[in-house]
Design an enzyme around this catalytic site. Structure first.
Site, PDB file in Angstrom:
ATOM      1  N   ASP A 144      23.769  34.160  54.408  1.00  0.00           N
ATOM      2  CA  ASP A 144      24.763  34.488  53.386  1.00  0.00           C
ATOM      3  C   ASP A 144      24.155  35.479  52.397  1.00  0.00           C
ATOM      4  OD1 ASP A 144      27.355  33.974  52.013  1.00  0.00           O
ATOM      5  OD2 ASP A 144      26.044  33.203  50.440  1.00  0.00           O
ATOM      6  N   THR A 177      30.067  39.813  51.128  1.00  0.00           N
ATOM      7  CA  THR A 177      29.000  40.221  50.211  1.00  0.00           C
ATOM      8  C   THR A 177      27.998  41.144  50.899  1.00  0.00           C
ATOM      9  OG1 THR A 177      27.809  38.173  50.744  1.00  0.00           O
ATOM     10  CG2 THR A 177      29.209  38.155  48.797  1.00  0.00           C
ATOM     11  N   THR A 178      27.627  40.812  52.120  1.00  0.00           N
ATOM     12  CA  THR A 178      26.653  41.646  52.831  1.00  0.00           C
ATOM     13  C   THR A 178      27.231  43.025  53.096  1.00  0.00           C
ATOM     14  OG1 THR A 178      25.725  39.672  53.872  1.00  0.00           O
ATOM     15  CG2 THR A 178      25.183  41.794  54.856  1.00  0.00           C
ATOM     16  N   ASP A 188      32.968  29.932  52.089  1.00  0.00           N
ATOM     17  CA  ASP A 188      33.471  31.286  52.374  1.00  0.00           C
ATOM     18  C   ASP A 188      34.770  31.229  53.167  1.00  0.00           C
ATOM     19  OD1 ASP A 188      31.236  32.203  51.099  1.00  0.00           O
ATOM     20  OD2 ASP A 188      30.172  32.844  52.903  1.00  0.00           O
TER      21      ASP A 188
END
Length: 545
Positions: free
Chosen positions: A67, A100-101, A399
């Site tokens: 994550d 997010t990545t 998520d």
């Protein structure tokens, strides 16, 4: 730092001693390198076959996750420019729960492209202008493209001419979010769980998460109520109360302690006995007050005295101490109980709530359940064989539930697997054509968009060049369903078809990623002077004599 005087050779010092200054291209390049390093640090976690990171803190605690925001939050980044990229991940997490990545990788890709333009002599302000033009163009294109994709999804999955059920979209969103996570082995079950949970609450804030080790991933489930990670105050107390009368306290069940610095003089042993007797009577009165209220389960934010435990067990009252204030508030909403602040006065019947109470002992640690069929709060219990596995399943579920909620509450759906990035790349290359050098920045923005599908392919062991050629070619031919298919998958007849495989994501996720990444990149590019102050150094240094 020093500045030369107008008509003298003597330098003039205007800043405190010890202040460091880096300016011009050196400052820009340092900031760009630091920001790029953040993207490179988590780039290998992107995609269905992305790798995990093992993080070990100074205390020896281990975190294993892929994550992006969890990694960046834990590794303790110090560089100011790198922290700006970390904020991109945090913003993406807080607003869209996932992606997010991708947002961080896009930030690094934009700065990498900007660096190449700087090497060609393009001014930073021109690059910033081009990035803004490209960002605005992409956001406008996403609006129209999302409507087109939704119509395609509705045509593919609609039933009985009633249109696409919204909960079906939630399932697809959760399923796509779980791809590449530790819980991918039970991806379908968790996606169904996420869809079910969001359909039973009014707000996503009413969904809580906890993890439990000592079992396996397949035991992951949800409960209509609150789960407290606390043991019973005494093992001999009843673990199940089906007709629970719940009392909530934010006061201790123990003798009152004075805040005054007082001394008590005792002249004979009888006074000690009298002092202890009064203390015992006070505790007995507190428990009698609880018993007279009709409560058979007590949750308190404070401690419970050992003697009070004795009296509680005598009256067959179960109790849990040191409960968090947020858990008390949730239990109040579930049961209708009021939170009582004092046991000095009688407790009315209306202050006691109704629910079901059960302490489950099948995990490595006990979990107390406060449940009700009509509970406004739902709790998801992520299970795993070890603590690390259970916590990673919990992060994946957070998520997935968040993305499912976005799919339910907001309009707009797009395809995943790099399909959307390829669409935007081609649109920028063919339809966004500003004049002058700004065009170079727009083209650079377009190339940066391909870093995400490139990373997906590379992390899966595929040739990123070949995959990008095929991806952009199909998208240019308006085969927008084509995506980077790393396989294997349950639909071999629909390889590279994101629509058929249900690889769908909320539009908000892409909008936020592009917006945050672009703004962060522009902010880094606009910095041409870094001044590191040293306030402990005192007054400005004097020039040498």
């Amino acid at each position: 730092m020093m500045q030369p005087a107008n008509n003298a050779q003597q330098p003039v010092y205007i800043m405190q001693k010890g202040t460091e200054q880096t300016n011009g291209s050196v400052a820009q390049r340092n900031n760009i390198q630091a920001a790029k390093a953040v993207g490179a640090a988590i780039k290998t976690t992107l995609g269905p076959l992305g790798m995990d990171k093992m993080l070990i803190d100074p205390a020896g605690n281990v975190l294993i996750t892929n994550d992006g925001v969890s990694i960046l939050r834990e590794i303790g980044i110090e560089h100011p420019a790198a922290k700006m990229i970390v904020e991109v991940a945090k913003t993406q997490e807080s607003r869209c729960y996932d992606g997010t990545t991708s947002a961080v990788v896009l930030s690094g890709a934009l700065l990498e492209q900007a660096e190449r333009l700087l090497d060609k002599g393009i001014h930073p302000t021109t690059i910033c202008k081009g990035f803004r033009v490209a960002k605005d163009f992409c956001l406008a294109e996403l609006d129209a493209h999302a409507e087109f994709i939704f119509s395609e999804v509705e045509s593919e999955y609609g039933r009985d001419n009633k249109g696409l059920p919204q909960n079906q979209l939630s399932y697809f969103g959760a399923f796509s979010s779980l791809t590449g996570k530790a819980a991918e082995g039970i991806q379908e079950k968790l996606a169904v769980l996420a869809k079910s949970v969001i359909g039973k609450v009014e707000s996503i804030d009413d969904i809580r998460f906890t993890s439990a080790s000592g079992t396996n991933e397949n035991d992951t489930f949800s409960a209509p109520g609150l789960v407290i990670e606390r043991d019973l105050a005494s093992p001999s107390m009843s673990r199940t109360v089906s007709e629970c009368r719940l009392l909530l306290l934010d006061c201790a069940i123990e003798p009152k302690k004075t805040n005054l610095d007082a001394q008590v003089q005792i002249s004979n042993p009888a006074q000690v006995d009298e002092f202890l007797r009064q203390e015992e009577d006070a505790i007995r009165d507190m428990v009698e007050t609880i018993q007279q209220s009709g409560a058979n389960v007590v949750l308190t934010q404070k401690k419970i005295d050992d003697l009070a435990l004795h009296f509680l067990k005598k009256h067959k009252i179960s109790a849990i101490s040191s409960v968090k204030k947020s858990d008390l508030d949730a239990a109040s909403r579930i049961s209708g109980a009021a939170i009582v602040s004092s046991l000095s006065n009688p407790i009315s019947e209306g202050d006691v709530g109704n629910c079901t109470f059960h302490v489950m002992d099948k995990f490595d640690h006990d979990l107390a359940f406060i449940t009700s069929p009509n509970s406004p709060i739902k709790t998801v219990i992520a299970c795993g064989a070890t603590t690390h596995v259970a916590e990673e399943v919990e992060r994946a579920l957070e998520d997935a539930v968040g993305v499912a909620w976005l799919m339910k509450s907001q309009k707009g759906v797009l395809l995943g697997g790099g399909a959307t990035q390829a669409f935007l790349h081609n649109q920028l290359k063919t339809r966004c054509r500003p004049e002058g050098r700004v065009q170079m920045a727009v083209d650079a923005f377009a190339e940066a968009m391909l870093q995400i599908p490139s990373a997906i392919a590379e992390n899966a062991g595929l040739d990123p060049v070949d995959e990008l050629i095929a991806l952009t070619k199909h998208s240019l031919e308006k085969n927008y369903n084509y995506f980077i298919d790393v396989g294997p998958h349950p639909l071999p007849n629909h390889a590279h078809n994101a629509l058929k495989q249900g690889i769908l994501e909320p539009k908000a996720l892409h909008v936020q990623a592009i917006t945050s990444a672009t703004e962060a990149a522009i902010m880094v590019l606009r910095i041409d002077d870094v001044i590191r102050m040293n306030p402990s150094a005192g007054q400005p240094s004097m020039p040498p004599m």
